[in-house]
Motif scaffolding. Sequence first.
Motif, short mmCIF file in Angstrom:
data_model
loop_
_atom_site.label_atom_id
_atom_site.label_comp_id
_atom_site.label_asym_id
_atom_site.label_seq_id
_atom_site.Cartn_x
_atom_site.Cartn_y
_atom_site.Cartn_z
N GLN A 115 0.72 -1.24 -0.04
CA GLN A 115 -0.04 -0.13 -0.48
C GLN A 115 0.82 0.82 -0.19
O GLN A 115 1.33 1.77 0.91
N GLY A 116 1.34 1.67 -0.46
CA GLY A 116 2.00 2.22 -0.94
C GLY A 116 3.61 2.85 -0.32
O GLY A 116 4.05 3.63 -0.30
N GLN A 117 3.46 1.60 -0.26
CA GLN A 117 5.07 2.05 0.97
C GLN A 117 6.17 1.29 0.29
O GLN A 117 5.73 0.11 -1.05
N PRO A 118 7.56 1.56 0.91
CA PRO A 118 8.49 0.49 0.16
C PRO A 118 8.27 -0.87 0.46
O PRO A 118 7.34 -1.26 1.53
N SER A 119 9.14 -1.68 -0.09
CA SER A 119 9.03 -3.08 0.22
C SER A 119 9.16 -3.34 1.57
O SER A 119 9.95 -2.91 1.85
N VAL A 120 8.89 -4.64 2.13
CA VAL A 120 9.14 -5.16 3.65
C VAL A 120 10.59 -5.28 3.79
O VAL A 120 10.82 -5.53 2.62
N THR A 121 11.38 -5.11 4.29
CA THR A 121 12.70 -4.41 4.74
C THR A 121 12.80 -5.98 5.82
O THR A 121 14.03 -6.85 5.51
N CYS A 122 12.40 -5.80 6.49
CA CYS A 122 12.43 -6.98 7.95
C CYS A 122 11.28 -6.85 7.91
O CYS A 122 10.00 -6.45 8.90
N ILE A 123 11.51 -8.42 9.58
CA ILE A 123 9.68 -8.74 9.33
C ILE A 123 10.25 -9.20 10.72
O ILE A 123 11.64 -9.55 11.18
N ILE A 124 9.72 -8.27 11.90
CA ILE A 124 9.63 -8.73 13.20
C ILE A 124 8.23 -9.49 14.15
O ILE A 124 7.42 -8.00 13.93
N THR A 125 8.45 -10.65 14.35
CA THR A 125 7.42 -11.33 15.33
C THR A 125 7.86 -11.92 16.72
O THR A 125 8.77 -12.02 16.67
N ASP A 126 6.31 -12.56 16.56
CA ASP A 126 6.40 -13.19 18.46
C ASP A 126 7.08 -14.80 17.56
O ASP A 126 7.51 -14.91 16.41
N ALA A 127 7.00 -15.30 18.70
CA ALA A 127 7.51 -16.30 18.19
C ALA A 127 6.93 -17.70 17.20
O ALA A 127 6.59 -18.68 17.45
N PHE A 128 6.74 -16.59 15.98
CA PHE A 128 5.33 -17.81 15.18
C PHE A 128 6.49 -18.61 14.30
O PHE A 128 6.69 -17.61 13.67
N GLU A 129 6.30 -19.60 13.90
CA GLU A 129 6.63 -20.53 13.23
C GLU A 129 6.86 -20.25 11.54
O GLU A 129 6.99 -20.31 10.83
N PHE A 130 5.02 -20.12 11.94
CA PHE A 130 4.80 -19.48 10.47
C PHE A 130 5.10 -18.41 9.33
O PHE A 130 5.27 -18.06 8.10
N VAL A 131 4.94 -17.48 10.68
CA VAL A 131 5.90 -16.23 9.70
C VAL A 131 7.17 -16.77 9.08
O VAL A 131 7.53 -15.68 8.48
#
Length: 475
Positions: A115-131
Amino acid sequence: MEEGEEEQVTVAPPHVLIFPLPIQGHVNPMLNLAELFCLAGFHVTFILSHYAYNRIHHAVTARFSTYPAGKFSLRSIPDGLPDEHPRAGARVLELGSSLKSSAKPLLKQLILTHQGQPSVTCIITDAFEFVADVAEELRIPFMFFRTFSACSFWANFCVPQIAQAGEFPIQGMSHEEMDRPVRSVPGMEDILRRRDIPRFWRVNCDINLAKQTMKSAIQESRRAKGIILNTFESLEGPILSHIRSHLEPTRLYPIGPLQARLLRKPNSAGGGGGFWKEDNNCMTWLDAQPDDSVVYVSMGSVTELTQTQLNELWHGLINSGHRFLWALRPESVVGSETDDRMGQGQGQGLGRVVGWAPQEDVLGHRAVGGFLTHSGWNSTLESIIAGVPMICWPYFADQFINSRYVSRVWKIGIDMKDVCHRLTVEKTVRELMEKGEKRDDLLQKAYCMKQTAIKAVNNGSSFDILIQDIRSIII
Ligand code: UDX
Protein backbone atom coordinates in the motif's frame (compact mmCIF):
# COMPACT_ATOMS: atom_id res chain seq x y z
CA MET A 1 28.75 15.96 -12.13
CA GLU A 2 31.74 18.28 -11.44
CA GLU A 3 35.13 16.70 -10.86
CA GLY A 4 35.69 15.92 -7.16
CA GLU A 5 31.98 15.99 -6.40
CA GLU A 6 30.70 12.80 -4.79
CA GLU A 7 27.57 11.16 -6.08
CA GLN A 8 24.78 11.45 -3.50
CA VAL A 9 23.15 8.07 -2.99
CA THR A 10 19.74 8.28 -1.40
CA VAL A 11 19.09 5.20 0.70
CA ALA A 12 15.40 4.47 1.23
CA PRO A 13 14.45 4.05 4.90
CA PRO A 14 13.78 0.46 5.93
CA HIS A 15 10.23 -0.86 6.10
CA VAL A 16 9.67 -3.13 9.10
CA LEU A 17 6.61 -5.32 9.41
CA ILE A 18 5.71 -6.10 13.04
CA PHE A 19 3.39 -8.97 13.90
CA PRO A 20 2.75 -9.65 17.63
CA LEU A 21 0.57 -12.24 19.31
CA PRO A 22 -2.53 -10.00 19.44
CA ILE A 23 -2.92 -9.72 23.21
CA GLN A 24 -2.18 -6.69 25.38
CA GLY A 25 1.08 -7.90 26.98
CA HIS A 26 2.63 -8.59 23.57
CA VAL A 27 1.07 -5.70 21.64
CA ASN A 28 2.30 -3.06 24.16
CA PRO A 29 6.05 -3.64 23.81
CA MET A 30 5.73 -4.16 20.04
CA LEU A 31 3.88 -0.84 19.69
CA ASN A 32 6.65 0.82 21.68
CA LEU A 33 9.20 -0.69 19.32
CA ALA A 34 7.11 0.44 16.33
CA GLU A 35 7.14 3.98 17.64
CA LEU A 36 10.89 3.94 18.23
CA PHE A 37 11.30 2.78 14.62
CA CYS A 38 9.10 5.64 13.39
CA LEU A 39 11.24 8.05 15.38
CA ALA A 40 14.30 6.54 13.66
CA GLY A 41 12.67 7.34 10.30
CA PHE A 42 11.63 3.77 9.40
CA HIS A 43 8.35 2.80 7.75
CA VAL A 44 6.34 0.43 9.91
CA THR A 45 3.44 -1.89 9.14
CA PHE A 46 1.80 -3.27 12.28
CA ILE A 47 -0.43 -6.34 12.07
CA LEU A 48 -3.23 -7.12 14.48
CA SER A 49 -6.02 -9.66 14.49
CA HIS A 50 -9.42 -8.24 13.46
CA TYR A 51 -10.51 -8.72 17.08
CA ALA A 52 -7.62 -6.66 18.48
CA TYR A 53 -7.89 -4.12 15.66
CA ASN A 54 -11.54 -3.43 16.50
CA ARG A 55 -10.60 -2.76 20.11
CA ILE A 56 -7.59 -0.51 19.67
CA HIS A 57 -7.34 0.94 16.19
CA HIS A 58 -8.71 4.38 17.21
CA ALA A 59 -6.16 4.74 20.00
CA VAL A 60 -3.28 3.40 17.91
CA THR A 61 -4.14 5.60 14.95
CA ALA A 62 -4.30 8.64 17.24
CA ARG A 63 -0.95 7.70 18.78
CA PHE A 64 0.80 7.47 15.40
CA SER A 65 -0.97 10.45 13.81
CA THR A 66 1.97 12.69 14.72
CA TYR A 67 4.19 10.84 12.23
CA PRO A 68 4.22 11.75 8.53
CA ALA A 69 1.51 10.05 6.45
CA GLY A 70 2.55 6.60 5.26
CA LYS A 71 5.18 6.08 7.96
CA PHE A 72 2.91 3.87 10.05
CA SER A 73 0.29 1.53 8.68
CA LEU A 74 -2.06 -0.60 10.76
CA ARG A 75 -3.47 -3.74 9.11
CA SER A 76 -5.46 -6.70 10.35
CA ILE A 77 -6.09 -10.36 9.63
CA PRO A 78 -8.49 -12.87 11.19
CA ASP A 79 -7.34 -14.88 14.20
CA GLY A 80 -9.63 -17.78 13.37
CA LEU A 81 -11.72 -17.51 16.56
CA PRO A 82 -15.25 -16.14 16.90
CA ASP A 83 -15.42 -12.76 18.68
CA GLU A 84 -17.08 -14.26 21.74
CA HIS A 85 -14.35 -16.91 22.18
CA PRO A 86 -12.47 -16.39 25.49
CA ARG A 87 -9.02 -14.86 25.06
CA ALA A 88 -7.96 -14.94 28.73
CA GLY A 89 -6.71 -17.48 31.25
CA ALA A 90 -5.36 -20.75 29.86
CA ARG A 91 -7.54 -20.33 26.75
CA VAL A 92 -5.27 -17.58 25.52
CA LEU A 93 -3.00 -20.40 24.31
CA GLU A 94 -5.61 -21.34 21.70
CA LEU A 95 -4.98 -18.05 19.96
CA GLY A 96 -1.52 -19.06 18.70
CA SER A 97 -2.69 -22.19 16.90
CA SER A 98 -5.86 -20.69 15.44
CA LEU A 99 -3.89 -17.69 14.21
CA LYS A 100 -1.49 -20.00 12.44
CA SER A 101 -4.16 -21.67 10.33
CA SER A 102 -6.15 -18.53 9.59
CA ALA A 103 -3.39 -15.95 9.13
CA LYS A 104 -0.70 -17.87 7.27
CA PRO A 105 -2.35 -17.84 3.82
CA LEU A 106 -3.15 -14.10 4.11
CA LEU A 107 0.17 -12.97 5.46
CA LYS A 108 2.10 -13.46 2.24
CA GLN A 109 -0.48 -11.46 0.31
CA LEU A 110 -0.40 -8.71 2.93
CA ILE A 111 3.40 -8.47 2.81
CA LEU A 112 3.37 -8.24 -0.97
CA THR A 113 0.69 -5.52 -1.15
CA HIS A 114 2.41 -2.82 0.83
CA GLN A 115 0.00 0.00 0.00
CA GLY A 116 2.26 2.79 -1.19
CA GLN A 117 5.06 1.99 1.27
CA PRO A 118 8.44 0.60 0.16
CA SER A 119 8.89 -3.21 0.07
CA VAL A 120 9.21 -4.89 3.44
CA THR A 121 12.87 -5.02 4.52
CA CYS A 122 12.55 -6.93 7.78
CA ILE A 123 9.87 -8.78 9.74
CA ILE A 124 9.69 -8.71 13.52
CA THR A 125 7.34 -11.20 15.06
CA ASP A 126 6.47 -13.13 18.19
CA ALA A 127 7.83 -16.68 18.10
CA PHE A 128 5.54 -17.67 15.21
CA GLU A 129 7.08 -20.44 13.12
CA PHE A 130 4.60 -19.80 10.32
CA VAL A 131 5.72 -16.19 9.98
CA ALA A 132 9.31 -17.43 9.77
CA ASP A 133 8.25 -19.83 6.98
CA VAL A 134 6.59 -17.03 5.01
CA ALA A 135 9.57 -14.71 5.55
CA GLU A 136 12.00 -17.36 4.30
CA GLU A 137 9.86 -18.12 1.29
CA LEU A 138 9.85 -14.41 0.39
CA ARG A 139 13.55 -14.10 1.32
CA ILE A 140 12.89 -11.36 3.85
CA PRO A 141 15.12 -11.36 6.97
CA PHE A 142 13.17 -11.77 10.20
CA MET A 143 13.70 -11.44 13.94
CA PHE A 144 11.80 -12.81 16.90
CA PHE A 145 10.79 -10.38 19.63
CA ARG A 146 10.29 -12.48 22.77
CA THR A 147 8.28 -10.28 25.14
CA PHE A 148 9.42 -12.22 28.22
CA SER A 149 12.34 -11.72 30.60
CA ALA A 150 15.71 -13.26 29.72
CA CYS A 151 15.60 -15.35 32.92
CA SER A 152 12.38 -17.03 31.91
CA PHE A 153 13.55 -17.44 28.30
CA TRP A 154 16.70 -19.17 29.55
CA ALA A 155 14.95 -21.42 32.09
CA ASN A 156 12.65 -22.61 29.31
CA PHE A 157 15.68 -23.36 27.17
CA CYS A 158 16.96 -25.59 29.96
CA VAL A 159 13.82 -27.65 30.53
CA PRO A 160 15.45 -30.76 28.97
CA GLN A 161 18.36 -30.47 31.45
CA ILE A 162 15.90 -30.17 34.33
CA ALA A 163 14.10 -33.28 33.16
CA GLN A 164 17.38 -35.14 32.51
CA ALA A 165 18.55 -34.36 36.04
CA GLY A 166 15.37 -35.94 37.41
CA GLU A 167 14.15 -32.63 38.85
CA PHE A 168 10.78 -33.17 37.15
CA PRO A 169 7.97 -33.95 37.64
CA ILE A 170 6.93 -31.58 40.39
CA GLN A 171 3.59 -32.80 41.55
CA GLY A 172 1.87 -33.51 44.84
CA MET A 173 4.83 -32.25 46.88
CA SER A 174 4.72 -30.78 50.37
CA HIS A 175 5.38 -27.09 51.00
CA GLU A 176 8.96 -27.91 52.12
CA GLU A 177 9.63 -30.06 49.06
CA MET A 178 8.48 -27.25 46.77
CA ASP A 179 11.12 -25.01 48.38
CA ARG A 180 13.98 -27.35 47.40
CA PRO A 181 16.39 -25.97 44.81
CA VAL A 182 16.43 -26.84 41.13
CA ARG A 183 20.13 -27.07 40.30
CA SER A 184 20.21 -27.93 36.63
CA VAL A 185 19.75 -24.50 35.06
CA PRO A 186 23.22 -22.98 34.54
CA GLY A 187 23.43 -19.57 36.20
CA MET A 188 20.39 -20.21 38.37
CA GLU A 189 21.74 -22.96 40.65
CA ASP A 190 21.18 -20.95 43.84
CA ILE A 191 18.08 -19.15 42.66
CA LEU A 192 15.41 -21.46 41.32
CA ARG A 193 13.24 -23.60 43.54
CA ARG A 194 10.72 -26.15 42.43
CA ARG A 195 7.91 -23.70 43.07
CA ASP A 196 9.45 -21.22 40.64
CA ILE A 197 9.03 -23.59 37.70
CA PRO A 198 6.02 -22.52 35.62
CA ARG A 199 2.97 -24.70 36.25
CA PHE A 200 3.04 -25.87 32.66
CA TRP A 201 6.34 -27.68 33.30
CA ARG A 202 5.67 -28.68 36.89
CA VAL A 203 3.37 -31.56 36.11
CA ASN A 204 4.20 -34.78 34.28
CA CYS A 205 7.05 -33.41 32.25
CA ASP A 206 7.76 -35.93 29.52
CA ILE A 207 11.50 -35.72 28.89
CA ASN A 208 11.24 -36.59 25.22
CA LEU A 209 8.53 -34.04 24.65
CA ALA A 210 10.52 -31.43 26.60
CA LYS A 211 13.65 -32.16 24.58
CA GLN A 212 11.78 -32.02 21.32
CA THR A 213 10.00 -28.77 22.21
CA MET A 214 13.16 -27.04 23.31
CA LYS A 215 15.25 -28.37 20.43
CA SER A 216 12.74 -26.91 18.04
CA ALA A 217 12.60 -23.62 20.03
CA ILE A 218 16.40 -23.32 19.81
CA GLN A 219 16.44 -24.27 16.15
CA GLU A 220 13.63 -21.83 15.44
CA SER A 221 15.53 -19.08 17.25
CA ARG A 222 18.64 -19.79 15.17
CA ARG A 223 16.64 -19.39 11.97
CA ALA A 224 16.13 -15.73 12.85
CA LYS A 225 18.56 -12.93 12.09
CA GLY A 226 18.11 -11.73 15.66
CA ILE A 227 16.29 -12.21 18.93
CA ILE A 228 15.00 -9.06 20.59
CA LEU A 229 14.38 -8.99 24.35
CA ASN A 230 12.82 -6.18 26.36
CA THR A 231 15.52 -6.24 29.02
CA PHE A 232 18.92 -4.73 29.72
CA GLU A 233 22.45 -5.94 30.47
CA SER A 234 22.65 -4.45 33.96
CA LEU A 235 19.47 -6.32 34.92
CA GLU A 236 20.04 -9.73 33.34
CA GLY A 237 23.64 -9.66 32.06
CA PRO A 238 24.81 -13.12 33.26
CA ILE A 239 21.71 -14.83 31.85
CA LEU A 240 22.05 -12.96 28.56
CA SER A 241 25.58 -14.38 28.27
CA HIS A 242 24.25 -17.92 28.66
CA ILE A 243 21.60 -17.31 26.00
CA ARG A 244 24.13 -15.73 23.63
CA SER A 245 26.43 -18.73 23.83
CA HIS A 246 23.58 -20.98 22.67
CA LEU A 247 22.18 -18.75 19.96
CA GLU A 248 25.24 -17.77 17.99
CA PRO A 249 25.43 -16.70 15.21
CA THR A 250 21.92 -15.30 15.77
CA ARG A 251 22.30 -11.89 17.37
CA LEU A 252 20.72 -11.04 20.71
CA TYR A 253 19.39 -7.50 21.19
CA PRO A 254 18.53 -6.65 24.82
CA ILE A 255 17.00 -3.25 24.00
CA GLY A 256 14.86 -2.58 27.05
CA PRO A 257 13.25 -1.22 28.96
CA LEU A 258 11.39 0.05 25.91
CA GLN A 259 8.90 1.99 28.01
CA ALA A 260 11.76 4.10 29.41
CA ARG A 261 13.50 4.39 26.05
CA LEU A 262 10.34 5.95 24.68
CA LEU A 263 9.91 8.31 27.63
CA ARG A 264 13.31 9.76 26.79
CA LYS A 265 12.23 10.68 23.27
CA PRO A 266 10.80 14.19 23.31
CA ASN A 267 8.60 13.66 20.26
CA SER A 268 7.03 10.35 21.20
CA ALA A 269 3.28 10.22 21.65
CA GLY A 270 3.43 7.18 24.01
CA GLY A 271 0.35 5.42 25.45
CA GLY A 272 -2.57 4.48 23.23
CA GLY A 273 -3.39 0.86 22.61
CA GLY A 274 -5.32 -0.37 25.66
CA PHE A 275 -7.78 -3.20 24.93
CA TRP A 276 -10.12 -1.78 27.60
CA LYS A 277 -11.26 1.78 28.19
CA GLU A 278 -9.02 3.51 30.70
CA ASP A 279 -10.69 5.00 33.75
CA ASN A 280 -8.75 8.22 34.19
CA ASN A 281 -10.80 9.31 37.20
CA CYS A 282 -8.55 7.16 39.31
CA MET A 283 -5.80 9.74 38.76
CA THR A 284 -7.99 12.38 40.42
CA TRP A 285 -8.58 9.96 43.28
CA LEU A 286 -4.83 9.41 43.58
CA ASP A 287 -4.26 13.18 43.65
CA ALA A 288 -6.24 13.29 46.88
CA GLN A 289 -4.14 10.60 48.62
CA PRO A 290 -0.97 11.17 50.69
CA ASP A 291 2.47 10.38 49.22
CA ASP A 292 3.46 6.69 49.07
CA SER A 293 0.21 5.59 50.73
CA VAL A 294 -1.55 3.56 48.01
CA VAL A 295 -1.03 -0.06 46.92
CA TYR A 296 -1.78 -0.38 43.22
CA VAL A 297 -3.25 -3.81 42.39
CA SER A 298 -3.36 -5.23 38.87
CA MET A 299 -3.13 -8.72 37.43
CA GLY A 300 -2.60 -7.69 33.81
CA SER A 301 -4.61 -8.58 30.75
CA VAL A 302 -4.82 -12.39 30.87
CA THR A 303 -5.13 -13.48 34.53
CA GLU A 304 -8.44 -14.88 35.70
CA LEU A 305 -9.32 -14.96 39.40
CA THR A 306 -11.67 -17.35 41.14
CA GLN A 307 -14.26 -15.85 43.45
CA THR A 308 -12.31 -17.27 46.43
CA GLN A 309 -9.05 -15.66 45.30
CA LEU A 310 -10.84 -12.35 44.79
CA ASN A 311 -12.27 -12.52 48.32
CA GLU A 312 -8.96 -13.43 49.94
CA LEU A 313 -7.05 -10.67 48.16
CA TRP A 314 -9.84 -8.19 48.89
CA HIS A 315 -10.08 -8.94 52.62
CA GLY A 316 -6.32 -9.05 52.99
CA LEU A 317 -6.09 -5.57 51.48
CA ILE A 318 -8.95 -4.15 53.56
CA ASN A 319 -7.59 -5.74 56.77
CA SER A 320 -4.16 -4.26 56.14
CA GLY A 321 -5.71 -0.82 56.63
CA HIS A 322 -3.80 0.56 53.63
CA ARG A 323 -5.34 2.44 50.74
CA PHE A 324 -5.44 0.66 47.43
CA LEU A 325 -6.36 1.18 43.81
CA TRP A 326 -7.37 -2.06 42.06
CA ALA A 327 -7.55 -2.36 38.28
CA LEU A 328 -9.95 -5.30 38.08
CA ARG A 329 -10.46 -6.10 34.40
CA PRO A 330 -14.07 -6.70 33.32
CA GLU A 331 -14.91 -10.43 33.25
CA SER A 332 -11.65 -11.38 34.91
CA VAL A 333 -13.35 -13.07 37.86
CA VAL A 334 -14.59 -16.50 36.91
CA GLY A 335 -18.27 -16.97 37.78
CA SER A 336 -18.43 -13.55 39.41
CA GLU A 337 -21.50 -11.56 40.29
CA THR A 338 -21.51 -8.06 41.77
CA ASP A 339 -19.75 -8.08 45.07
CA ASP A 340 -21.17 -5.92 47.86
CA ARG A 341 -17.99 -6.09 49.90
CA MET A 342 -16.24 -4.13 47.21
CA GLY A 343 -18.84 -1.39 47.51
CA GLN A 344 -18.26 -1.33 51.27
CA GLY A 345 -14.52 -1.12 50.79
CA GLN A 346 -14.90 1.85 48.51
CA GLY A 347 -17.30 3.34 51.07
CA GLN A 348 -14.66 3.06 53.78
CA GLY A 349 -12.52 5.28 51.62
CA LEU A 350 -9.72 2.72 51.64
CA GLY A 351 -9.97 1.34 48.16
CA ARG A 352 -10.97 2.24 44.68
CA VAL A 353 -11.76 -0.28 41.96
CA VAL A 354 -11.58 0.51 38.26
CA GLY A 355 -11.88 -1.75 35.22
CA TRP A 356 -8.68 -0.63 33.49
CA ALA A 357 -6.17 1.96 34.69
CA PRO A 358 -3.57 4.09 32.91
CA GLN A 359 -0.99 1.84 34.56
CA GLU A 360 2.25 3.62 33.73
CA ASP A 361 0.82 6.95 34.96
CA VAL A 362 -0.53 5.27 38.08
CA LEU A 363 2.83 3.70 38.92
CA GLY A 364 4.52 7.07 38.38
CA HIS A 365 2.08 8.90 40.70
CA ARG A 366 3.60 10.18 43.97
CA ALA A 367 0.74 8.57 45.98
CA VAL A 368 1.59 5.02 44.89
CA GLY A 369 3.94 3.27 47.31
CA GLY A 370 3.65 -0.38 46.27
CA PHE A 371 2.38 -2.68 43.52
CA LEU A 372 0.57 -5.99 44.02
CA THR A 373 1.19 -7.59 40.63
CA HIS A 374 0.93 -10.89 38.77
CA SER A 375 4.54 -10.30 37.64
CA GLY A 376 3.84 -10.00 33.92
CA TRP A 377 7.04 -8.79 32.32
CA ASN A 378 5.65 -5.42 31.20
CA SER A 379 4.24 -4.73 34.65
CA THR A 380 7.56 -5.71 36.25
CA LEU A 381 9.52 -3.35 33.99
CA GLU A 382 7.00 -0.53 34.49
CA SER A 383 7.36 -0.92 38.26
CA ILE A 384 11.15 -0.88 37.96
CA ILE A 385 11.04 2.31 35.89
CA ALA A 386 8.78 3.96 38.48
CA GLY A 387 10.96 2.74 41.38
CA VAL A 388 7.94 1.10 43.05
CA PRO A 389 8.52 -2.08 45.14
CA MET A 390 6.27 -5.07 44.45
CA ILE A 391 4.32 -7.92 45.96
CA CYS A 392 4.36 -10.70 43.38
CA TRP A 393 1.48 -13.09 42.96
CA PRO A 394 2.28 -14.85 39.67
CA TYR A 395 -0.46 -16.51 37.67
CA PHE A 396 1.30 -18.49 34.93
CA ALA A 397 4.11 -18.80 32.36
CA ASP A 398 7.14 -16.50 32.76
CA GLN A 399 5.59 -14.80 35.80
CA PHE A 400 6.79 -17.60 38.14
CA ILE A 401 10.43 -16.92 37.33
CA ASN A 402 10.04 -13.13 37.08
CA SER A 403 8.69 -13.04 40.63
CA ARG A 404 11.62 -15.12 41.90
CA TYR A 405 14.10 -12.70 40.34
CA VAL A 406 12.21 -9.69 41.71
CA SER A 407 12.39 -11.04 45.25
CA ARG A 408 15.56 -13.12 45.43
CA VAL A 409 17.94 -11.58 42.91
CA TRP A 410 16.96 -7.92 42.49
CA LYS A 411 15.41 -7.69 45.97
CA ILE A 412 12.81 -5.15 44.91
CA GLY A 413 9.74 -7.09 45.99
CA ILE A 414 8.21 -9.87 48.04
CA ASP A 415 7.18 -13.14 46.39
CA MET A 416 3.75 -14.38 47.54
CA LYS A 417 3.45 -17.14 44.94
CA ASP A 418 1.23 -20.16 45.60
CA VAL A 419 -0.46 -18.49 48.58
CA CYS A 420 -3.75 -16.65 48.50
CA HIS A 421 -4.97 -16.30 52.05
CA ARG A 422 -6.21 -13.06 53.57
CA LEU A 423 -3.84 -13.28 56.57
CA THR A 424 -0.80 -13.64 54.28
CA VAL A 425 -2.04 -10.86 52.02
CA GLU A 426 -2.56 -8.55 55.00
CA LYS A 427 0.86 -9.36 56.48
CA THR A 428 2.64 -8.93 53.14
CA VAL A 429 0.92 -5.63 52.37
CA ARG A 430 1.91 -4.33 55.81
CA GLU A 431 5.49 -5.48 55.26
CA LEU A 432 5.58 -3.70 51.90
CA MET A 433 3.91 -0.47 52.99
CA GLU A 434 4.83 0.14 56.64
CA LYS A 435 7.94 1.96 57.68
CA GLY A 436 10.60 -0.42 58.89
CA GLU A 437 13.73 -2.25 57.84
CA LYS A 438 12.03 -4.31 55.14
CA ARG A 439 10.33 -1.36 53.42
CA ASP A 440 13.44 0.81 53.69
CA ASP A 441 15.49 -1.91 52.08
CA LEU A 442 12.98 -2.50 49.27
CA LEU A 443 12.68 1.23 48.59
CA GLN A 444 16.43 1.71 48.46
CA LYS A 445 16.89 -1.24 46.05
CA ALA A 446 13.95 -0.10 43.91
CA TYR A 447 15.44 3.39 43.72
CA CYS A 448 18.84 2.00 42.63
CA MET A 449 17.21 -0.28 40.06
CA LYS A 450 15.30 2.65 38.60
CA GLN A 451 18.57 4.57 38.17
CA THR A 452 20.13 1.51 36.53
CA ALA A 453 17.23 1.28 34.09
CA ILE A 454 17.56 4.97 33.20
CA LYS A 455 21.30 4.51 32.60
CA ALA A 456 20.60 1.49 30.40
CA VAL A 457 18.49 3.54 27.99
CA ASN A 458 20.87 6.49 28.05
CA ASN A 459 23.58 4.19 26.84
CA GLY A 460 21.73 2.95 23.80
CA SER A 461 24.21 0.40 22.49
CA SER A 462 22.05 -2.68 21.75
CA PHE A 463 19.21 -0.55 20.46
CA ASP A 464 21.56 1.47 18.23
CA ILE A 465 23.05 -1.76 16.89
CA LEU A 466 19.56 -3.06 16.09
CA ILE A 467 18.77 0.13 14.17
CA GLN A 468 22.06 -0.09 12.27
CA ASP A 469 21.60 -3.78 11.52
CA ILE A 470 18.12 -3.18 10.08
CA ARG A 471 19.37 -0.22 8.05
CA SER A 472 22.11 -2.40 6.61
CA ILE A 473 19.73 -5.08 5.31
CA ILE A 474 19.73 -5.19 1.54
CA ILE A 475 17.23 -7.46 -0.14
C1 UDX B 1 1.32 -11.36 29.07
C2 UDX B 1 1.95 -12.32 30.05
O1 UDX B 1 1.04 -12.68 31.03
C3 UDX B 1 3.20 -11.75 30.60
O2 UDX B 1 3.70 -12.56 31.63
C4 UDX B 1 4.17 -11.63 29.47
O3 UDX B 1 5.42 -11.28 29.98
C5 UDX B 1 3.61 -10.68 28.44
O4 UDX B 1 2.31 -11.12 28.05
P1 UDX B 1 -0.04 -9.69 30.77
O5 UDX B 1 -0.43 -10.86 31.59
O6 UDX B 1 -1.11 -8.85 30.29
O7 UDX B 1 0.91 -10.09 29.56
O8 UDX B 1 0.95 -8.85 31.73
P2 UDX B 1 1.98 -7.69 31.47
O9 UDX B 1 3.17 -8.19 30.75
O10 UDX B 1 2.24 -7.09 32.78
O11 UDX B 1 1.23 -6.65 30.52
C6 UDX B 1 0.08 -5.95 30.89
C7 UDX B 1 0.12 -4.57 30.26
O12 UDX B 1 -1.18 -4.00 30.38
C8 UDX B 1 1.11 -3.62 30.91
O13 UDX B 1 1.82 -2.91 29.93
C9 UDX B 1 0.24 -2.68 31.72
O14 UDX B 1 0.72 -1.36 31.80
C10 UDX B 1 -1.07 -2.70 30.95
N1 UDX B 1 -2.20 -2.46 31.86
C11 UDX B 1 -2.59 -3.41 32.76
C12 UDX B 1 -2.86 -1.25 31.78
O15 UDX B 1 -2.50 -0.38 30.98
N2 UDX B 1 -3.93 -1.04 32.60
C13 UDX B 1 -4.38 -1.95 33.50
O16 UDX B 1 -5.35 -1.67 34.20
C14 UDX B 1 -3.67 -3.18 33.58
